[in-house]
Each structure stands twice: as C-alpha cells, then as structure tokens.
Design a protein around this motif. Structure first.
Motif, PDB file in Angstrom:
ATOM      1  N   ASN A 150      56.799  36.661  56.749  1.00 55.08           N
ATOM      2  CA  ASN A 150      57.601  35.799  55.863  1.00 55.08           C
ATOM      3  C   ASN A 150      57.463  34.312  56.181  1.00 55.08           C
ATOM      4  O   ASN A 150      58.212  33.491  55.640  1.00 55.08           O
ATOM      5  N   GLY A 151      56.533  33.972  57.072  1.00 54.81           N
ATOM      6  CA  GLY A 151      56.235  32.559  57.314  1.00 54.81           C
ATOM      7  C   GLY A 151      55.380  32.009  56.176  1.00 54.81           C
ATOM      8  O   GLY A 151      54.795  32.765  55.391  1.00 54.81           O
ATOM      9  N   PHE A 152      55.309  30.670  56.098  1.00 51.93           N
ATOM     10  CA  PHE A 152      54.628  30.005  54.985  1.00 51.93           C
ATOM     11  C   PHE A 152      53.453  29.149  55.449  1.00 51.93           C
ATOM     12  O   PHE A 152      53.529  28.488  56.498  1.00 51.93           O
ATOM     13  N   ILE A 153      52.393  29.158  54.640  1.00 52.63           N
ATOM     14  CA  ILE A 153      51.308  28.174  54.762  1.00 52.63           C
ATOM     15  C   ILE A 153      51.324  27.355  53.472  1.00 52.63           C
ATOM     16  O   ILE A 153      51.362  27.936  52.377  1.00 52.63           O
ATOM     17  N   PHE A 154      51.312  26.034  53.599  1.00 53.86           N
ATOM     18  CA  PHE A 154      51.112  25.156  52.442  1.00 53.86           C
ATOM     19  C   PHE A 154      49.730  24.524  52.616  1.00 53.86           C
ATOM     20  O   PHE A 154      49.416  24.030  53.711  1.00 53.86           O
ATOM     21  N   ALA A 155      48.922  24.542  51.566  1.00 56.62           N
ATOM     22  CA  ALA A 155      47.583  23.935  51.644  1.00 56.62           C
ATOM     23  C   ALA A 155      47.443  22.892  50.527  1.00 56.62           C
ATOM     24  O   ALA A 155      47.732  23.184  49.356  1.00 56.62           O
ATOM     25  N   ASP A 156      47.008  21.695  50.908  1.00 56.26           N
ATOM     26  CA  ASP A 156      47.000  20.553  49.976  1.00 56.26           C
ATOM     27  C   ASP A 156      45.637  20.364  49.303  1.00 56.26           C
ATOM     28  O   ASP A 156      44.621  20.851  49.780  1.00 56.26           O
ATOM     29  N   ASN A 157      45.654  19.636  48.197  1.00 54.39           N
ATOM     30  CA  ASN A 157      44.447  19.224  47.431  1.00 54.39           C
ATOM     31  C   ASN A 157      43.695  20.422  46.833  1.00 54.39           C
ATOM     32  O   ASN A 157      42.461  20.456  46.812  1.00 54.39           O
ATOM     33  N   ILE A 158      44.472  21.364  46.311  1.00 57.56           N
ATOM     34  CA  ILE A 158      43.939  22.616  45.809  1.00 57.56           C
ATOM     35  C   ILE A 158      43.200  22.451  44.468  1.00 57.56           C
ATOM     36  O   ILE A 158      42.414  23.309  44.081  1.00 57.56           O
ATOM     37  N   PHE A 159      43.423  21.317  43.783  1.00 54.17           N
ATOM     38  CA  PHE A 159      42.634  21.015  42.565  1.00 54.17           C
ATOM     39  C   PHE A 159      41.437  20.122  42.903  1.00 54.17           C
ATOM     40  O   PHE A 159      40.547  19.958  42.104  1.00 54.17           O
ATOM     41  N   PHE A 160      41.454  19.526  44.073  1.00 54.19           N
ATOM     42  CA  PHE A 160      40.470  18.528  44.498  1.00 54.19           C
ATOM     43  C   PHE A 160      40.118  17.566  43.346  1.00 54.19           C
ATOM     44  O   PHE A 160      38.997  17.519  42.850  1.00 54.19           O
ATOM     45  N   HIS A 161      41.106  16.825  42.947  1.00 60.12           N
ATOM     46  CA  HIS A 161      40.974  15.803  41.885  1.00 60.12           C
ATOM     47  C   HIS A 161      40.465  16.410  40.563  1.00 60.12           C
ATOM     48  O   HIS A 161      39.826  15.725  39.769  1.00 60.12           O
ATOM     49  N   GLY A 162      40.719  17.682  40.373  1.00 64.48           N
ATOM     50  CA  GLY A 162      40.293  18.353  39.140  1.00 64.48           C
ATOM     51  C   GLY A 162      38.923  19.016  39.271  1.00 64.48           C
ATOM     52  O   GLY A 162      38.546  19.842  38.450  1.00 64.48           O
ATOM     53  N   GLN A 163      38.182  18.677  40.333  1.00 64.78           N
ATOM     54  CA  GLN A 163      36.802  19.200  40.451  1.00 64.78           C
ATOM     55  C   GLN A 163      36.774  20.685  40.837  1.00 64.78           C
ATOM     56  O   GLN A 163      35.850  21.408  40.474  1.00 64.78           O
ATOM     57  N   ALA A 164      37.800  21.129  41.594  1.00 68.24           N
ATOM     58  CA  ALA A 164      37.783  22.523  42.068  1.00 68.24           C
ATOM     59  C   ALA A 164      38.068  23.518  40.953  1.00 68.24           C
ATOM     60  O   ALA A 164      37.816  24.716  41.106  1.00 68.24           O
ATOM     61  N   ILE A 165      38.593  23.027  39.809  1.00 68.51           N
ATOM     62  CA  ILE A 165      38.882  23.973  38.713  1.00 68.51           C
ATOM     63  C   ILE A 165      37.699  24.072  37.747  1.00 68.51           C
ATOM     64  O   ILE A 165      37.722  24.856  36.807  1.00 68.51           O
ATOM     65  N   GLU A 166      36.636  23.275  38.014  1.00 70.01           N
ATOM     66  CA  GLU A 166      35.431  23.388  37.182  1.00 70.01           C
ATOM     67  C   GLU A 166      34.729  24.727  37.495  1.00 70.01           C
ATOM     68  O   GLU A 166      34.854  25.240  38.609  1.00 70.01           O
ATOM     69  N   THR A 167      33.998  25.264  36.530  1.00 69.82           N
ATOM     70  CA  THR A 167      33.324  26.552  36.731  1.00 69.82           C
ATOM     71  C   THR A 167      32.299  26.449  37.863  1.00 69.82           C
ATOM     72  O   THR A 167      32.214  27.331  38.706  1.00 69.82           O
ATOM     73  N   GLU A 168      31.519  25.354  37.862  1.00 67.68           N
ATOM     74  CA  GLU A 168      30.507  25.185  38.911  1.00 67.68           C
ATOM     75  C   GLU A 168      30.577  23.780  39.489  1.00 67.68           C
ATOM     76  O   GLU A 168      29.779  22.899  39.124  1.00 67.68           O
ATOM     77  N   PRO A 169      31.540  23.531  40.390  1.00 66.73           N
ATOM     78  CA  PRO A 169      31.647  22.177  40.964  1.00 66.73           C
ATOM     79  C   PRO A 169      30.390  21.853  41.775  1.00 66.73           C
ATOM     80  O   PRO A 169      29.769  22.745  42.348  1.00 66.73           O
ATOM     81  N   THR A 170      30.065  20.564  41.849  1.00 70.00           N
ATOM     82  CA  THR A 170      28.835  20.184  42.554  1.00 70.00           C
ATOM     83  C   THR A 170      29.114  19.644  43.963  1.00 70.00           C
ATOM     84  O   THR A 170      28.334  19.867  44.871  1.00 70.00           O
TER      85      THR A 170
END
Ligand SMILES: C[S@@+](CC[C@H](N)C(=O)[O-])C[C@H]1O[C@@H](n2cnc3c(N)ncnc32)[C@H](O)[C@@H]1O
Length: 212
Positions: A155-175
């Motif tokens: 029941n402990g938590f991990i928070f991880a930041d920058n999960i969109f990476f400025h929008g680039q991580a949600i692209e189908t094939e980021p470069t």
C-alpha cells in the motif's frame, strides 16, 4: 507542446494556496539563477506533493532527483514526528544549493541529502518506504522502479514525474532518447498487475502507483 491551457493553469494557481515563503524563495532563486529552472516542480505540483504527503503521513520518504530542493521541502510537510526523507542528487552544485535551503527549513533534521548516483545509493538504503518520488534521469525510471519496489511497503506509493515528456511520450513513435524511455516506462507500469496506477494530467504528467 503546451500541455495545460495557460488560462486553466493561471486559474488553478489563483485558487490554490500560495507557496510558503521558503518555497517561494527556492522557486524565485532557481528561476533567476539556474539554466534548467524549468525542472523545478513548481507551485501546483508542489502543492499536490504536499497534500499527498499530508494524506499519506509517511514515516519514510525517498526522492530521486533533489535539484534545488523544492519538491523535497513539499514532501517533508506530511512526515510523521519520527519521519525521515531521503533525497538523492547527482550534481554537487545542485545538492549544495538544496542543502542551503534545507538548513533554513523546520524540516532540517528530517531531510537526509545524499550526493551521488541514485542507482548506487538506493541499493544501500536500509529502509522500508511509504512514499517514493522518482524525478531524475528519464532513462533510469524502470531501473529505479525495480530497485525501489522491494523496499516499498504494501500500500506504499511511487509517484513518477514527466510521464508525458512534454507531449513526446504519447506519440506513437517518439524519436528522442528520453521520450522513448518514458514511453517504455509507462508501458512497463501499465503492464504490471501487482500495482494500481493513475496518470494525473498535472503539469507534465504524474504517475501515481500503489503497491497492492
Ligand atoms: C527534474 S530535476 C528534479 C526536480 C526536483 N525534484 C523538483 O521538483 O524541484 C532532476 C534532477 O535529477 C538529478 N539526477 C539526474 N540523474 C541522477 C542520478 N543518476 N542520481 C541522482 N540524481 C540524478 C539531476 O541532476 C537533476 O537535478
């Protein structure tokens, strides 16, 4: 990519409690003096980290990526009376800046600053953590998760930041290397069945992960 509408961001900041005096100083100092000042969590994310820490009331917190100390000072606010926060920073200069601010905080005795590579330091910390904030090199996120998970209580938590990476991580094939690493981390987290997960669309995306 501008992820959050600036009008919404301004409104949310206006209707949220202000930063305390020391946090405002850390934010102003970093903005005026650090070439990578955009890395600092900032007002809204900082307030979220503080609120979450207040809800969890952690006895042991781990932060990977101290920078100038802003998020550590937010997370320290919810610590129990016997609580401790370990924070790890690779760069000597940033660690020295953070130390200066920690020394002026009421949480001075509760914040343990480690200078060096988190991949080595996490392995030697003999603690069971209630809350972990991952906010360092993006290519290390999966390794950090694997190092931390056995040291995280049920029941402990991990928070991880920058999960969109400025929008680039949600692209189908980021470069970019970092965008690819974050995309791989998100897929790794999403595939696991031993955790519960939620992406908050706060700032650059924050993954909230609970160990089942
Ligand atoms: C995004 S900043 C952290 C921001 C901070 N958490 C905040 O909200 O104000 C990332 C930090 O991680 C540090 N870092 C990068 N690689 C690291 C490593 N292997 N071990 C420890 N720290 C690292 C960087 O030097 C940088 O200061």
């Amino acid at each position: 990519m501008e992820l959050i509408n600036p009008l919404v961001q301004d409104y949310a900041e206006k209707f949220s409690s202000a930063e305390d005096a020391l946090l405002k100083e850390v934010n102003d100092f970093t903005t005026q003096n650090h070439p990578e000042h955009q890395m600092l969590s900032g007002h809204l994310q900082g307030k979220f980290l503080e609120m979450a820490s207040m809800m969890i009331r952690p006895r042991r917190v781990l932060e990977i990526g101290t920078f100038t100390g802003y998020s550590a000072l937010c997370l320290a606010k919810g610590l129990t009376d016997d609580g401790l926060l370990h924070t790890i920073e690779l760069r000597q200069n940033d660690a020295a800046t953070a130390k200066g601010f920690f020394n002026r905080s009421v949480y001075k005795e509760k914040i343990i600053l480690h200078t060096g590579d988190a991949k080595k330091i996490v392995s030697i910390l003999n603690e069971t953590f209630d809350l972990v904030f991952i906010d360092a090199d993006k290519s290390g996120y999966i390794e950090y998760f694997n190092l931390i998970f056995p040291k995280l209580r049920k029941n402990g938590f991990i928070f991880a930041d920058n999960i969109f990476f400025h929008g680039q991580a949600i692209e189908t094939e980021p470069t970019g290397k970092n965008a690819k690493a974050i995309k791989a981390f998100n897929e790794f987290v999403n595939s696991r069945t031993d955790i519960e997960k939620l992406i908050l669309t706060l700032r650059d995306g924050l993954y909230l992960i609970r160990k089942k």
